[in-house]
Scaffold this active site. Structure first.
Site, short mmCIF file in Angstrom:
data_model
loop_
_atom_site.label_atom_id
_atom_site.label_comp_id
_atom_site.label_asym_id
_atom_site.label_seq_id
_atom_site.Cartn_x
_atom_site.Cartn_y
_atom_site.Cartn_z
N PRO A 136 0.79 -1.13 0.04
CA PRO A 136 -0.10 0.06 0.01
C PRO A 136 0.90 1.41 0.01
O PRO A 136 0.86 2.20 1.09
CB PRO A 136 -0.85 0.05 1.13
CG PRO A 136 0.00 -0.84 2.12
CD PRO A 136 0.82 -1.84 1.21
N CYS A 137 1.38 1.63 -1.37
CA CYS A 137 2.25 3.05 -1.22
C CYS A 137 1.54 4.10 -1.13
O CYS A 137 1.80 5.21 -0.94
CB CYS A 137 2.93 2.82 -2.42
SG CYS A 137 2.24 2.30 -3.88
N HIS A 138 -0.03 3.81 -1.60
CA HIS A 138 -0.89 4.81 -1.49
C HIS A 138 -1.04 5.43 0.05
O HIS A 138 -1.73 6.67 0.13
CB HIS A 138 -2.37 4.65 -2.03
CG HIS A 138 -2.84 3.29 -1.40
ND1 HIS A 138 -2.53 2.02 -1.65
CD2 HIS A 138 -3.76 3.35 -0.36
CE1 HIS A 138 -3.24 1.46 -0.95
NE2 HIS A 138 -4.02 1.92 -0.32
#
Length: 179
Positions: A136-138
């Site tokens: 989850p780089c978001h």
């Protein structure tokens, strides 16, 4: 991509656009939106055989479907992060520890991996994350808490965070205010 020749692919639709999935014999190796930056070249993608029956790709598609419905907030898939450097792999692994619906600043993530001065390098590694949504780089935001730098587009980053925070993927329409 160091090991990108031994891949199988499938595509799935999502509320935010078509996703290309790639798996190796070790696990899920890629999840990219169709117009995402740092996506493998079309020639390389074309060389991968399509295999919708691959167990990792099937499990990914099923879990993504549950994620879009709001019924899944952590993925349980074998991951193949071997295309990244050791530094990138450490950043990508740290991303998985950010709780769903929460955010972390780039500097905080750099400190968590023991490299507090490497904020820009952390940002670059995040931008090269081959497993959008699943890793989850978001969930990483700028120093002031603003949405910055998402290879899939800031509109998608905002939608993913809204979904994880229980607000649905899309902003509600603005209410009308009579004059």
């Amino acid at each position: 991509m160091k090991n990108a020749t031994s891949r199988f692919k499938a595509t799935v639709t999502s509320p935010l656009g078509t996703l290309l999935l790639a798996a190796s014999t070790q696990g899920l190796a890629g999840v990219w939106f169709s117009n995402q930056r740092h996506r493998p070249s079309e020639g390389l993608i074309h060389s991968w055989p399509t295999d919708a029956s691959n167990p990792v790709l099937q499990a990914t598609a099923q879990q993504l479907s549950r994620y879009w419905e709001g019924g899944l907030n952590r993925f349980d898939l074998p991951l193949d992060l071997s295309d990244g450097t050791l530094f990138q792999q450490s950043v990508w692994s740290a991303l998985c520890a950010i709780p769903p619906g929460q955010t972390l600043r780039y500097g905080e993530l750099a400190s968590q991996i023991g490299r507090p001065a490497a904020v820009r390098a952390v940002g670059t590694a995040i931008g090269r994350n081959p497993l959008s949504i699943v890793v989850p780089c978001h969930r990483v935001v700028g120093a002031d808490g603003s949405l910055t730098g998402y290879a899939g587009g800031l509109d998608r980053k905002a939608a993913l965070l809204r979904l994880e925070q229980g607000g649905g993927l899309f902003s509600p329409p603005s209410p009308c205010h009579p004059a």
